[in-house]
Scaffold this motif. Structure first.
Motif, mmCIF file in Angstrom:
data_model
loop_
_atom_site.group_PDB
_atom_site.id
_atom_site.type_symbol
_atom_site.label_atom_id
_atom_site.label_comp_id
_atom_site.label_asym_id
_atom_site.label_seq_id
_atom_site.Cartn_x
_atom_site.Cartn_y
_atom_site.Cartn_z
ATOM 1 N N SER A 52 13.329 26.101 3.211
ATOM 2 C CA SER A 52 13.447 25.138 4.310
ATOM 3 C C SER A 52 12.079 24.592 4.710
ATOM 4 O O SER A 52 11.913 23.386 4.918
ATOM 5 C CB SER A 52 14.130 25.809 5.501
ATOM 6 O OG SER A 52 14.184 24.940 6.591
ATOM 7 N N ARG A 55 10.842 22.254 1.952
ATOM 8 C CA ARG A 55 11.568 20.973 2.025
ATOM 9 C C ARG A 55 10.995 20.092 3.131
ATOM 10 O O ARG A 55 10.724 18.907 2.917
ATOM 11 C CB ARG A 55 13.054 21.231 2.262
ATOM 12 C CG ARG A 55 13.879 19.940 2.313
ATOM 13 C CD ARG A 55 15.213 20.112 3.000
ATOM 14 N NE ARG A 55 14.981 20.434 4.393
ATOM 15 C CZ ARG A 55 15.675 21.333 5.080
ATOM 16 N NH1 ARG A 55 16.641 22.010 4.507
ATOM 17 N NH2 ARG A 55 15.400 21.571 6.344
ATOM 18 N N ASP A 56 10.781 20.658 4.312
ATOM 19 C CA ASP A 56 10.240 19.881 5.428
ATOM 20 C C ASP A 56 8.839 19.365 5.126
ATOM 21 O O ASP A 56 8.515 18.216 5.425
ATOM 22 C CB ASP A 56 10.239 20.712 6.711
ATOM 23 C CG ASP A 56 11.641 20.989 7.231
ATOM 24 O OD1 ASP A 56 12.592 20.317 6.775
ATOM 25 O OD2 ASP A 56 11.774 21.869 8.103
ATOM 26 N N ASN A 57 7.990 20.196 4.534
ATOM 27 C CA ASN A 57 6.640 19.751 4.151
ATOM 28 C C ASN A 57 6.692 18.641 3.114
ATOM 29 O O ASN A 57 5.899 17.693 3.164
ATOM 30 C CB ASN A 57 5.810 20.924 3.618
ATOM 31 C CG ASN A 57 5.293 21.815 4.711
ATOM 32 O OD1 ASN A 57 4.961 21.355 5.798
ATOM 33 N ND2 ASN A 57 5.236 23.096 4.440
ATOM 34 N N THR A 129 16.431 12.580 12.899
ATOM 35 C CA THR A 129 15.853 13.682 12.140
ATOM 36 C C THR A 129 14.855 14.412 13.038
ATOM 37 O O THR A 129 14.641 14.026 14.187
ATOM 38 C CB THR A 129 15.127 13.171 10.877
ATOM 39 O OG1 THR A 129 13.996 12.391 11.274
ATOM 40 C CG2 THR A 129 16.056 12.358 10.000
ATOM 41 N N PHE A 131 11.703 14.470 12.368
ATOM 42 C CA PHE A 131 10.393 13.917 12.037
ATOM 43 C C PHE A 131 9.978 12.761 12.943
ATOM 44 O O PHE A 131 10.778 11.882 13.246
ATOM 45 C CB PHE A 131 10.374 13.434 10.585
ATOM 46 C CG PHE A 131 10.628 14.537 9.597
ATOM 47 C CD1 PHE A 131 9.625 15.425 9.256
ATOM 48 C CD2 PHE A 131 11.871 14.696 9.031
ATOM 49 C CE1 PHE A 131 9.849 16.446 8.368
ATOM 50 C CE2 PHE A 131 12.128 15.718 8.144
ATOM 51 C CZ PHE A 131 11.109 16.598 7.809
ATOM 52 N N TRP A 154 6.918 17.516 13.233
ATOM 53 C CA TRP A 154 8.308 17.930 13.320
ATOM 54 C C TRP A 154 8.375 19.323 13.928
ATOM 55 O O TRP A 154 7.396 20.041 13.967
ATOM 56 C CB TRP A 154 8.990 17.888 11.955
ATOM 57 C CG TRP A 154 8.505 18.898 10.961
ATOM 58 C CD1 TRP A 154 9.071 20.104 10.658
ATOM 59 C CD2 TRP A 154 7.341 18.801 10.119
ATOM 60 N NE1 TRP A 154 8.345 20.749 9.692
ATOM 61 C CE2 TRP A 154 7.272 19.966 9.346
ATOM 62 C CE3 TRP A 154 6.350 17.837 9.955
ATOM 63 C CZ2 TRP A 154 6.267 20.205 8.428
ATOM 64 C CZ3 TRP A 154 5.338 18.075 9.037
ATOM 65 C CH2 TRP A 154 5.307 19.240 8.278
ATOM 66 N N ALA A 156 9.760 22.894 13.522
ATOM 67 C CA ALA A 156 10.268 23.773 12.472
ATOM 68 C C ALA A 156 11.216 24.808 13.080
ATOM 69 O O ALA A 156 11.402 24.868 14.293
ATOM 70 C CB ALA A 156 9.104 24.467 11.772
#
Length: 174
Positions: A52, A55-57, A129, A131, A154, A156
């Motif tokens: 996870s 994916r976010d990075n 989202t 972000f 964002w 986390a």
């Protein structure tokens, strides 16, 4: 009729020896399986958290790169229109999206949205989202160099705020 007592006693001993597990053996087996299950669950959970975060990075780096490309395209558009260097990229904080032809005003809490149909991030349509993307522009040397810093932030898992920044210097090379 004569009964062989020794034969029956031997059979009885074999029967008792093979009757099954004792309570201690069952407890030891359950303990071993619970340790193995706990370790496996820990590894799976840790891997899911890592996936996870990765994916976010990855998404954040793509959004930062996209923002930089949009600002560069706005600068290049100025050249094609015959405008002076930096005419459409003045100093300040802005936001951009993939189809921007100009810098957009920075709104409070500008969460990007993701379109469920085409997967594009924008401020127009889609679901919110985690972000936010901010474009900061500053002049290093008048009519020569602009510093562009794209910051994607964002929230986390666990509520921690993560930030990724990309910096580029645009020059008047024309």
């Amino acid at each position: 009729m004569k009964i062989n007592l020794n034969y029956k006693i031997e059979n009885l001993k074999l029967f008792r020896a093979n009757t099954g597990f004792t309570l201690v053996e069952v407890l030891i087996a359950v303990f071993i399986f619970s340790i193995a299950f706990t370790a496996t669950s820990f590894v799976v959970t840790t891997n899911l958290r890592s996936a996870s975060a990765i994916r976010d990075n990855f998404i954040a780096s793509g959004l930062a790169q996209e923002g930089m490309e949009v600002v560069r395209n706005i600068r290049d558009r100025d050249w094609f229109l015959g405008n002076a260097f930096g005419a459409s990229i003045p100093d300040g904080a802005y936001r951009v999206q993939w189809n921007s032809q100009a810098l957009l005003a920075l709104a409070p809490d500008p969460h990007l949205k993701k379109d469920g149909v085409n997967g594009m991030f924008s401020y127009d349509t889609g679901n919110d989202t985690i972000f936010n993307r901010t474009v900061n522009i500053s002049t290093i040397a008048a009519n020569v160099e602009k510093k562009i810093v794209i910051t994607v932030s964002w929230t986390a898992r666990g509520g921690a705020t993560k930030t990724l920044s990309a910096e580029e210097h645009l020059f008047n090379w024309k």
